[in-house]
Design an enzyme around this catalytic site. Structure first.
Site, mmCIF file in Angstrom:
data_model
loop_
_atom_site.group_PDB
_atom_site.id
_atom_site.type_symbol
_atom_site.label_atom_id
_atom_site.label_comp_id
_atom_site.label_asym_id
_atom_site.label_seq_id
_atom_site.Cartn_x
_atom_site.Cartn_y
_atom_site.Cartn_z
ATOM 1 N N LYS A 68 -28.855 -46.564 -51.549
ATOM 2 C CA LYS A 68 -28.981 -47.081 -50.181
ATOM 3 C C LYS A 68 -30.264 -46.572 -49.524
ATOM 4 O O LYS A 68 -31.024 -47.344 -48.924
ATOM 5 C CB LYS A 68 -27.769 -46.656 -49.343
ATOM 6 C CG LYS A 68 -26.471 -47.368 -49.663
ATOM 7 C CD LYS A 68 -25.374 -46.857 -48.738
ATOM 8 C CE LYS A 68 -24.058 -47.590 -48.938
ATOM 9 N NZ LYS A 68 -23.007 -47.103 -48.014
ATOM 10 N N SER A 84 -25.713 -42.695 -47.234
ATOM 11 C CA SER A 84 -24.398 -42.070 -47.368
ATOM 12 C C SER A 84 -23.383 -43.107 -47.830
ATOM 13 O O SER A 84 -23.538 -44.305 -47.560
ATOM 14 C CB SER A 84 -23.951 -41.447 -46.042
ATOM 15 O OG SER A 84 -22.781 -40.672 -46.203
ATOM 16 N N ASP A 85 -22.361 -42.643 -48.532
ATOM 17 C CA ASP A 85 -21.339 -43.556 -49.036
ATOM 18 C C ASP A 85 -20.024 -42.802 -49.200
ATOM 19 O O ASP A 85 -20.006 -41.568 -49.282
ATOM 20 C CB ASP A 85 -21.766 -44.159 -50.375
ATOM 21 C CG ASP A 85 -20.874 -45.316 -50.804
ATOM 22 O OD1 ASP A 85 -20.848 -46.325 -50.076
ATOM 23 O OD2 ASP A 85 -20.187 -45.208 -51.827
ATOM 24 N N SER A 86 -18.929 -43.560 -49.234
ATOM 25 C CA SER A 86 -17.594 -42.987 -49.439
ATOM 26 C C SER A 86 -16.881 -43.715 -50.570
ATOM 27 O O SER A 86 -17.137 -44.893 -50.817
ATOM 28 C CB SER A 86 -16.750 -43.108 -48.168
ATOM 29 O OG SER A 86 -17.318 -42.370 -47.112
ATOM 30 N N GLY A 121 -20.666 -38.931 -50.078
ATOM 31 C CA GLY A 121 -21.956 -38.491 -50.589
ATOM 32 C C GLY A 121 -23.046 -38.693 -49.558
ATOM 33 O O GLY A 121 -22.868 -39.407 -48.562
#
Length: 208
Positions: A68, A84-86, A121
């Site tokens: 991203k 950021s990611d989940s 993250g």
């Protein structure tokens, strides 16, 4: 121009780009006093995830966060880009955001009585290069959920939770899904904020 106070100066930061449209991530940065511009990354997250098939969830969530940030940095040159990611895992199965209310109900029925692992993250790109990434995990014990509860819950929370991988907002009615929570509140909201702030300080994006 009036001189800034010491406290004002210490809270200054270089404007960054947040490569996400997540309301909870924006709220975290707002509360922390971080100046930023939110520019969602236009990437195929599932394609990136597929490239990590067989990998550990921590590597996957960090990899998507990095993808991203790198994607946004290509089109929007800036010194600092934060991605950021989940990712949610229950009984070894990864879950994406629900595609429909019916899909959300199926997810919740599967989660019922199990432990939901929520990975978050983050990655930081400096001048177009990936310089830092991290991850964290929280474990949330889902109580036994009746069909009646799930129906009423979604009646009140849908479509607000349509963009949530775990089909909940911990700051709202989502707290009623759980019996016990082990992990950082920020991780549950979708970003390991304390580690992000540490990295921003290390790279000089945040002063003080």
């Amino acid at each position: 121009m009036e001189p800034q106070s010491r406290s004002d100066t210490m809270l200054q930061n270089e404007p960054i780009i947040l490569a996400s449209k997540s309301a909870s991530r924006r709220a975290m940065l707002d509360a922390a006093g971080i100046q930023y511009e939110a520019i969602p990354a236009e990437i195929d997250e599932r394609a990136v995830e597929a490239a990590w098939t067989g990998g550990e969830e921590d590597h996957v969530v960090a990899g998507i966060s990095a993808a991203k940030a790198l994607a946004v940095a290509k089109d929007h040159p800036a010194p600092f880009v934060l991605g950021s990611d989940s990712l949610v895992v229950v009984d070894g199965k990864r879950f994406d955001k629900p595609a429909s209310r019916e899909d959300a109900a199926e997810h919740l029925r599967f989660f019922s009585g199990k432990t939901l692992e929520l990975y978050a993250g983050a990655a930081l790109v400096l001048d177009g290069l990936l310089k830092w990434e991290c991850w964290d995990v929280a474990r949330l014990e889902v109580r036994d959920l009746s069909d009646a509860f799930i129906d009423e819950y979604l009646e009140r929370e849908w479509p607000a939770v349509s963009g949530c991988v775990g089909v909940f907002r911990i700051e709202g009615l989502g707290i009623q899904l759980f019996e016990h929570i082990d992990g950082s509140h920020f991780t549950i909201l979708g970003m390991p904020l304390m580690r992000v702030l540490w990295a921003l300080r290390q790279f000089g994006a945040v002063k003080g």
